[in-house]
Structure formats: C-alpha cells, structure tokens
Design a protein around this motif. Structure first.
Motif, PDB file in Angstrom:
ATOM      1  N   PRO A   1      49.581  50.481 -31.006  1.00 29.47           N
ATOM      2  CA  PRO A   1      50.749  51.305 -31.351  1.00 29.47           C
ATOM      3  C   PRO A   1      50.436  52.802 -31.346  1.00 29.47           C
ATOM      4  CG  PRO A   1      49.932  50.123 -33.283  1.00 29.47           C
ATOM      5  CD  PRO A   1      49.227  49.553 -32.097  1.00 29.47           C
ATOM      6  N   ASN A   2      49.213  53.156 -31.705  1.00 32.82           N
ATOM      7  CA  ASN A   2      48.848  54.567 -31.681  1.00 32.82           C
ATOM      8  C   ASN A   2      48.666  55.077 -30.263  1.00 32.82           C
ATOM      9  OD1 ASN A   2      48.392  55.840 -34.481  1.00 32.82           O
ATOM     10  ND2 ASN A   2      47.473  53.810 -34.700  1.00 32.82           N
ATOM     11  N   ALA A   3      48.099  54.248 -29.386  1.00 35.80           N
ATOM     12  CA  ALA A   3      47.960  54.633 -27.986  1.00 35.80           C
ATOM     13  C   ALA A   3      49.336  54.839 -27.355  1.00 35.80           C
ATOM     14  CB  ALA A   3      47.175  53.567 -27.222  1.00 35.80           C
ATOM     15  N   GLU A   4      50.261  53.924 -27.650  1.00 38.48           N
ATOM     16  CA  GLU A   4      51.634  54.087 -27.159  1.00 38.48           C
ATOM     17  C   GLU A   4      52.243  55.383 -27.674  1.00 38.48           C
ATOM     18  OE1 GLU A   4      56.085  52.412 -28.043  1.00 38.48           O
ATOM     19  OE2 GLU A   4      54.366  51.244 -28.736  1.00 38.48           O
ATOM     20  N   GLY A   5      52.032  55.658 -28.976  1.00 34.73           N
ATOM     21  CA  GLY A   5      52.579  56.872 -29.570  1.00 34.73           C
ATOM     22  C   GLY A   5      52.015  58.138 -28.947  1.00 34.73           C
ATOM     23  N   LEU A   6      50.718  58.139 -28.659  1.00 36.59           N
ATOM     24  CA  LEU A   6      50.105  59.316 -28.033  1.00 36.59           C
ATOM     25  C   LEU A   6      50.657  59.542 -26.627  1.00 36.59           C
ATOM     26  CD1 LEU A   6      46.449  58.693 -29.221  1.00 36.59           C
ATOM     27  CD2 LEU A   6      47.869  60.642 -29.884  1.00 36.59           C
ATOM     28  N   ALA A   7      50.836  58.445 -25.876  1.00 39.51           N
ATOM     29  CA  ALA A   7      51.412  58.573 -24.533  1.00 39.51           C
ATOM     30  C   ALA A   7      52.852  59.069 -24.616  1.00 39.51           C
ATOM     31  CB  ALA A   7      51.340  57.233 -23.808  1.00 39.51           C
ATOM     32  N   SER A   8      53.583  58.573 -25.608  1.00 33.44           N
ATOM     33  CA  SER A   8      54.965  59.003 -25.797  1.00 33.44           C
ATOM     34  C   SER A   8      55.028  60.483 -26.183  1.00 33.44           C
ATOM     35  CB  SER A   8      55.632  58.141 -26.875  1.00 33.44           C
ATOM     36  OG  SER A   8      56.936  58.582 -27.144  1.00 33.44           O
ATOM     37  N   ALA A   9      54.100  60.914 -27.029  1.00 30.91           N
ATOM     38  CA  ALA A   9      54.055  62.335 -27.413  1.00 30.91           C
ATOM     39  C   ALA A   9      53.759  63.210 -26.205  1.00 30.91           C
ATOM     40  CB  ALA A   9      52.988  62.541 -28.489  1.00 30.91           C
ATOM     41  N   LEU A  10      52.856  62.752 -25.357  1.00 27.87           N
ATOM     42  CA  LEU A  10      52.538  63.515 -24.152  1.00 27.87           C
ATOM     43  C   LEU A  10      53.747  63.569 -23.219  1.00 27.87           C
ATOM     44  CD1 LEU A  10      50.269  65.040 -22.720  1.00 27.87           C
ATOM     45  CD2 LEU A  10      49.617  62.884 -21.618  1.00 27.87           C
ATOM     46  N   ALA A  11      54.477  62.456 -23.128  1.00 26.16           N
ATOM     47  CA  ALA A  11      55.693  62.437 -22.296  1.00 26.16           C
ATOM     48  C   ALA A  11      56.725  63.433 -22.824  1.00 26.16           C
ATOM     49  CB  ALA A  11      56.275  61.026 -22.263  1.00 26.16           C
ATOM     50  N   ALA A  12      56.869  63.491 -24.153  1.00 30.18           N
ATOM     51  CA  ALA A  12      57.812  64.446 -24.739  1.00 30.18           C
ATOM     52  C   ALA A  12      57.396  65.884 -24.432  1.00 30.18           C
ATOM     53  CB  ALA A  12      57.882  64.228 -26.256  1.00 30.18           C
ATOM     54  N   LEU A  13      56.110  66.131 -24.447  1.00 28.92           N
ATOM     55  CA  LEU A  13      55.591  67.457 -24.123  1.00 28.92           C
ATOM     56  C   LEU A  13      55.926  67.812 -22.669  1.00 28.92           C
ATOM     57  CD1 LEU A  13      53.933  69.448 -25.872  1.00 28.92           C
ATOM     58  CD2 LEU A  13      51.891  68.593 -24.727  1.00 28.92           C
ATOM     59  N   HIS A  14      55.734  66.834 -21.792  1.00 35.10           N
ATOM     60  CA  HIS A  14      56.018  67.071 -20.368  1.00 35.10           C
ATOM     61  C   HIS A  14      57.513  67.284 -20.123  1.00 35.10           C
ATOM     62  CE1 HIS A  14      52.049  64.868 -19.139  1.00 35.10           C
ATOM     63  NE2 HIS A  14      51.837  66.066 -19.667  1.00 35.10           N
ATOM     64  N   GLU A  15      58.344  66.525 -20.816  1.00 34.78           N
ATOM     65  CA  GLU A  15      59.790  66.675 -20.658  1.00 34.78           C
ATOM     66  C   GLU A  15      60.242  68.072 -21.070  1.00 34.78           C
ATOM     67  OE1 GLU A  15      61.592  63.584 -22.890  1.00 34.78           O
ATOM     68  OE2 GLU A  15      60.826  61.970 -21.600  1.00 34.78           O
ATOM     69  N   HIS A  16      59.508  68.678 -21.990  1.00 37.53           N
ATOM     70  CA  HIS A  16      59.831  70.033 -22.448  1.00 37.53           C
ATOM     71  C   HIS A  16      59.276  71.086 -21.483  1.00 37.53           C
ATOM     72  CE1 HIS A  16      61.110  72.860 -25.541  1.00 37.53           C
ATOM     73  NE2 HIS A  16      59.950  73.484 -25.433  1.00 37.53           N
ATOM     74  N   GLY A  17      58.584  70.634 -20.440  1.00 37.43           N
ATOM     75  CA  GLY A  17      58.025  71.565 -19.474  1.00 37.43           C
ATOM     76  C   GLY A  17      56.658  72.094 -19.831  1.00 37.43           C
ATOM     77  N   GLU A  18      55.992  71.471 -20.787  1.00 41.86           N
ATOM     78  CA  GLU A  18      54.692  71.952 -21.247  1.00 41.86           C
ATOM     79  C   GLU A  18      53.591  70.981 -20.811  1.00 41.86           C
ATOM     80  OE1 GLU A  18      51.959  74.513 -23.182  1.00 41.86           O
ATOM     81  OE2 GLU A  18      53.978  74.735 -22.364  1.00 41.86           O
ATOM     82  N   VAL A  19      52.417  71.505 -20.524  1.00 38.68           N
ATOM     83  CA  VAL A  19      51.237  70.718 -20.176  1.00 38.68           C
ATOM     84  C   VAL A  19      50.144  71.023 -21.195  1.00 38.68           C
ATOM     85  CG1 VAL A  19      49.419  70.360 -18.454  1.00 38.68           C
ATOM     86  CG2 VAL A  19      51.789  70.675 -17.720  1.00 38.68           C
ATOM     87  N   HIS A  20      49.479  69.973 -21.696  1.00 38.40           N
ATOM     88  CA  HIS A  20      48.396  70.208 -22.647  1.00 38.40           C
ATOM     89  C   HIS A  20      47.250  70.926 -21.948  1.00 38.40           C
ATOM     90  CE1 HIS A  20      45.001  69.483 -25.315  1.00 38.40           C
ATOM     91  NE2 HIS A  20      45.847  69.144 -26.272  1.00 38.40           N
ATOM     92  N   GLY A  21      46.752  70.329 -20.863  1.00 35.71           N
ATOM     93  CA  GLY A  21      45.772  71.000 -20.026  1.00 35.71           C
ATOM     94  C   GLY A  21      44.328  70.885 -20.430  1.00 35.71           C
TER      95      GLY A  21
END
Length: 429
Positions: free
Chosen positions: A109-129
C-alpha cells in the motif's frame, strides 16, 4: 553556525546535508509541532535558490498523503529555506543499511501511495528529478512519504522519475539491485503480479499513474500461519544444508560422494555436485546415433526458483514432437526478469550436432559446456549461439570430451500478451 530563520522555527537537531541542502529537525513554536527545515546556504547561487524555491512551492500546491507536505518556503538574506512536515527519521536508505526487511502487506500500500504521489506531481507539471532511497521516508506505522524536495535535479523527465522510483522500491523490498531476481522469488508472500508491475515501470512502459494502478491490483498473500510448516524457500535451504552435511561427512570419512543414479538406469548417473540446482530428472533416453547416449535432462534455473515446468521434461525425449517442454509464461521479455533459463544435459560420447525440433520460432539460446557442474552459467564455456527461425534448429558443436551440455535460453517469443518458448524434442548426433 545555524542559519538565521524566522523566530517561529526553533532549530533542534542538525540532521546533516542532502547534497547542497542542509537539514534540521526543528520545532514550529507557534503551532507546537516538529518540522523539517531544509536550507540553502550563502555558497548557493541566485539561480540555484530560484530553482529550489520554485520546486518547493510547486510541490506545496500538490496535496497528497504520500507527499511530504510543505508549510513554508522563502528567501533568506544569505540563502533560502523550506519548512515541511516531519515524516519521521527512517528513510529507505536507512532500512537498507540496517538490513531491515519490509513486510509485503506494509510495503504494497505504501508503494502504491508513493507512485500515486509521483503521478500527482507529474499531473501538476512538476518533476522530482532526484529520487533515490534517501528521498523516500518509510517510518514504522506511518505512511511513506516522497521527500527531498528541492534537490538539485539530475533529470527533467517524468519517465525517469517513474523508472527510478520502481527500481528504488524493488531494491528496498528484495535487498538486491533491481532486476537481479523477481521479487516474488525472493520474498515470501509476494505475488508475481508485483514482478510485472515493477519490471514494466523500470522498462519505461508505464507512467507513474500506471504503476500506481498495477500496484493497487497486486494481491497480498498472508504470511505462513504457525503450524502450517516452513515456506518453500526455507525447505530448499534446509535441503541444501543437508546435502552439504552429507558431503562433509563423506569427505571426513575419506570417501568421495557417490553420484545420483538416474531412475530406471543402473549403469548411468549424474555428478553429485549438480544436485544443488537441479530438480526433476527426465527418463533416460538412447540416441539412435551409435556411441551417443543422453542419460539425463534436468532444468537449470539458478537465477529463478529452480523450477521450470519440470513435469514436462519427459516430453523432450518421447519421440513425439507434438508433446513439448515449455518455459513458464512470463509477463515481460525474459531479459527483464532474469538472464536466462536452461536445460542441462548429460551425454555419453562426443556429440557433433544438437537437434531441437518443434522449437518456438524467435527463441534465442546459447549452447554451453563444462567438464564439471558449475552453478553460474557464465562459468560454462560458450560454444554456440542460435536463434530459431523455424520449427527445427540444428546447431553444430565443437569436439568436447565428457562433461555437461547446457541449452541456455536467453529470449522467448511473444505469445499473446505473455512470453513463452517450447521445445518438442531434444537430441544429439
């Protein structure tokens, strides 16, 4: 010397440096809560400070349970700073260095959540990098958080974020470099569906949202209940230890360990040293060619779980190409899962040609030889390579004496949405 911050943030403990960013555990005295303060010092350039603040402010606009929440960010007289929630002091890198295992029921569930958080970041136009194991907070009994926001970026593509996160998650779960072994073959209670999800993300075939969706669909197997007996992995370890004990006893008695007889053939045997990675022995077969005899065929799968449809080995020598031995059905191309899987053959005589009938077109393989059993396939001598273009494959062999032959399959063709190869008959001339 501690940086000078607004009075509401009282610095308590210096955690260390994250690249060019200094980290402190602080206390928000107005709200009476702990927080993480990240600071760029006077050595930073104006451009670097702008990059830092832009990244932090963009993330602040993306609320997500598994994304470290940002409370404040601003310039300083001689730098810049950000204030975010304190997600706990345990990062995935800390777990790795301390050899702390992850329970699959907690990991998924945490791995899913981290991937989902990264997807939300990408949808906002941001890249962690700059994702790595130290960028992921994974405390006990609290949600994992993607942090290290404002690091100096090493890449600018969302796809690289996703492939890197998948690799970090896989390594954290298995304790081995990503791609070494499928997680389901290393960790009890893990479904092969997780292998598919992480491999697809590492190969760049899905984005962060797709990774989150696949991870959400992975079933969690319950751990073995008390009284239900040990897992297969521990059974195999016990058997290997038992074999080693027998060998040591035999050596201590001045005796050489005897070979394992092939069923139904009192005069033929296998070297005892190869038992550590073989499973089912096929029925003995006699090749028509005078002076050649195949006494045994066994699965050779040192990079997997040691099994590969072993019950079908007898089909390789039954004289009927319609009946076949098949590899497992894989979700991804074989090289993304393991380096290969093979058939180890014991031959009496000097074969000059290997014949494979009813082999799946597109199957790629190597033929290797060794005078004595070796667990690592790369230690076997490579004598030929081939790719099946049709249903019959004849491979010329160099002259070799007594030893073992290995048909090492390195690529299997697509079969619908899966990947699998089959061989109807195997023989030598």
């Amino acid at each position: 010397m501690p940086p000078r911050l607004p009075d509401r943030y009282a610095l308590e403990v210096r955690i260390g440096r994250d690249g060019d960013v200094e980290e402190w555990l602080a206390n928000d005295v107005e709200l009476q809560r702990p927080c993480l303060v990240r600071v760029l010092g006077p050595e930073s350039t104006d451009e670097r400070r702008r990059e830092f603040l832009e990244a932090v402010r963009n993330v602040a606009a993306v609320p997500h349970l598994h994304l470290a929440q940002v409370f404040a960010a601003d310039e300083l007289e001689d730098g810049a700073f950000s204030v975010s929630e304190w997600p706990g002091g345990i990062r995935l890198s800390d777990r790795s260095s301390a050899d702390l295992s992850l329970d699959p029921s907690v990991f998924l569930p945490n791995a899913e959540g981290l991937a989902s958080a990264l997807a939300a970041l990408h949808e906002h136009g941001e890249v962690h990098g700059a994702i790595d194991a130290s960028a992921v907070f994974f405390p006990i009994a609290r949600p994992a958080k993607l942090g290290a926001i404002g690091r100096h970026r090493r890449w600018s593509l969302p796809g690289t974020d996703t492939t890197t996160l998948a690799a970090v998650l896989e390594e954290a779960l298995t304790g081995q470099p990503a791609g070494s072994f499928p997680p389901s073959q290393v960790v009890d209670g893990v479904s092969p569906a997780l292998d598919h999800a992480l491999a697809a993300a590492r190969a760049g075939r899905i984005d962060a949202a797709g990774l989150a969706e696949l991870l959400a669909s992975v079933p969690v197997s319950a751990p073995p209940e008390p009284g239900r007996g040990p897992s297969r992995r521990w059974v195999m370890i016990s058997l290997i230890l038992l074999v080693l004990a027998v060998v040591l006893i035999a050596l201590g008695s001045g005796l050489r360990p005897g070979p394992v007889a092939v069923p139904g053939e009192s005069g033929e045997s296998l070297p005892g040293s190869q038992r550590s990675t073989t499973t089912t022995v096929a029925a003995p077969i006699t090749i028509v060619e005078e002076g050649l005899r195949v006494s045994a065929i066994v699965v050779f799968d040192p990079l997997g779980d040691g099994e590969e449809r072993d019950s079908e080995l007898v089909n390789l020598t039954d004289g009927d190409p319609e009946t076949a031995w098949r590899t497992e059905s894989y979700f991804d191309p074989l090289p993304l899962i393991k380096a290969g899987v093979g058939l180890q053959v014991t031959v009496t005589g000097v074969p000059r040609q290997l014949l494979l009938q009813a082999i799946s077109p597109g199957t790629e393989l190597e033929v290797r030889w060794t005078p004595e059993f070796r667990r690592n396939p790369s230690e076997w001598e490579l004598v030929a390579t081939a790719r099946a273009a049709g249903p019959t494959l004849a491979i010329e062999l160099p002259v070799r004496g007594d030893g073992l032959w290995l048909v090492w399959i390195t690529q299997v063709p697509a079969e619908g949405d899966r990947y699998r190869a089959s061989i109807g008959e195997l023989g030598f001339r």
